[in-house]
Design an enzyme around this catalytic site. Structure first.
Site, short mmCIF file in Angstrom:
data_model
loop_
_atom_site.label_atom_id
_atom_site.label_comp_id
_atom_site.label_asym_id
_atom_site.label_seq_id
_atom_site.Cartn_x
_atom_site.Cartn_y
_atom_site.Cartn_z
N PRO A 132 0.84 -1.21 0.00
CA PRO A 132 0.00 0.00 0.00
C PRO A 132 0.87 1.25 0.00
CG PRO A 132 -0.52 -1.44 1.87
CD PRO A 132 0.70 -1.99 1.21
N GLU A 133 0.47 2.23 -0.76
CA GLU A 133 1.20 3.50 -0.78
C GLU A 133 0.35 4.56 -0.06
OE1 GLU A 133 3.13 4.63 -4.39
OE2 GLU A 133 3.38 2.57 -5.04
#
Ligand SMILES: [Zn+2]
Length: 293
Positions: free
Chosen positions: A2-3
């Site tokens: 996840p960013e």
């Protein structure tokens, strides 16, 4: 992994059920995630109220009435599910999604809001840590982080100063968490494409010799902010569509312009290029060799 936009989407999904609510019970089903869970983890949370749920880079920060802060990181494969009013939903959709087996439900927060918040993490690179609020500035996990890309202090002048004299590529510079926090492979590729800058370009070329920003630095900062804001907006809208799903994943409408689009036509208006994939520092970079200079 996840960013920043996914983590922000998760934060917005958890905020309504956690902020202002008390932990009525906490289940820690293992002693460790990436690292051991804090000593007396459940006991230190139980009875505490979450006074605020914030984010720093890819960390979620839950401020507790005890004066401690619960620091949570999703790692490679961590995610939350929220169970409330007989329905379950999952804030945040990731491009590299993994199956969620109940066996990987490692931590469950029972909140006074009536919600149960479950942390699932098959690969266990996620982490949870308790830190005193007044010691947060000394926290090693946060101390080395660069500016928030969506914060006001992050501008062309700041980015140019950080890139001054740097012989590394722009791709490597933007992936460096000390230069700007929270950007990963996907959004670095996307931002460089929007800014029409080659990922192979030397980082120093967005600054003058004295470190002053040039027009490329301006374009790049604008592109970084725009791509993150668009992604957060898209995540937010996907939340509304997934209100009463039972853990089933809906399709998140990604609008990547280059990421994972090798061999497809470039979407820059008037460009006849084809998206190419190269490997930089062991990671795939997607870009258009025609319009990204
Ligand atoms: Zn192009």
């Amino acid at each position: 992994m996840p960013e920043l936009p996914e983590v922000e989407t998760v934060r917005r999904g958890l905020e309504p059920v956690m902020e202002g609510a008390r932990f009525t019970a906490v289940e820690a089903r293992r002693r460790d995630l990436r690292w051991p869970l804090p000593k007396d983890f459940a006991a230190r949370l139980q009875g505490q109220t979450v006074t605020g749920l914030g984010r720093r880079a890819k960390y979620l920060l839950a401020d507790l009435s005890s004066g401690e802060v619960l620091l949570m990181h999703l790692g490679m494969s961590g995610s939350f599910r929220v169970f409330r009013d007989g329905g379950e939903r999952k804030p945040g959709q990731y491009y590299h999604e993994r199956a969620q087996h109940l066996a990987h439900d490692h931590v469950v927060f029972h909140m006074s809001s009536g919600a149960h918040v479950t942390f699932n993490d098959p690969r266990r690179f996620g982490s949870m840590k308790l830190v005193r609020r007044d010691k947060l500035e000394d926290e090693p996990l946060l101390r080395a982080l660069g500016p928030e890309p969506l914060g006001n202090e992050f501008d062309a002048a700041m980015l140019a100063r950080s890139c001054r004299g740097k012989k590394t590529s722009l791709k490597a510079a933007l992936s460096d968490q000390r230069i700007v926090a929270g950007l990963g492979n996907i959004y670095v590729c996307e931002a460089l494409h929007r800014a029409l800058l080659s990922p192979k370009r030397r980082a120093s070329t967005i600054a003058s010799r004295t470190g002053a920003p040039n027009e490329r630095a301006e374009r790049l900062v604008d592109a970084i902010k725009a791509v993150l804001q668009d992604a957060i907006r898209a995540g937010g809208s996907s939340l509304r569509d997934h209100k009463q799903t039972n853990g089933e994943l809906g399709l998140f409408q990604h609008n990547f312009r280059v990421y994972d689009r090798e061999g497809q036509p470039c979407v820059t208006p008037g460009c006849s290029g084809t998206v190419k994939r190269i490997v930089q520092n062991g990671r795939s970079t997607f870009f258009c060799p025609v319009c990204q200079k």
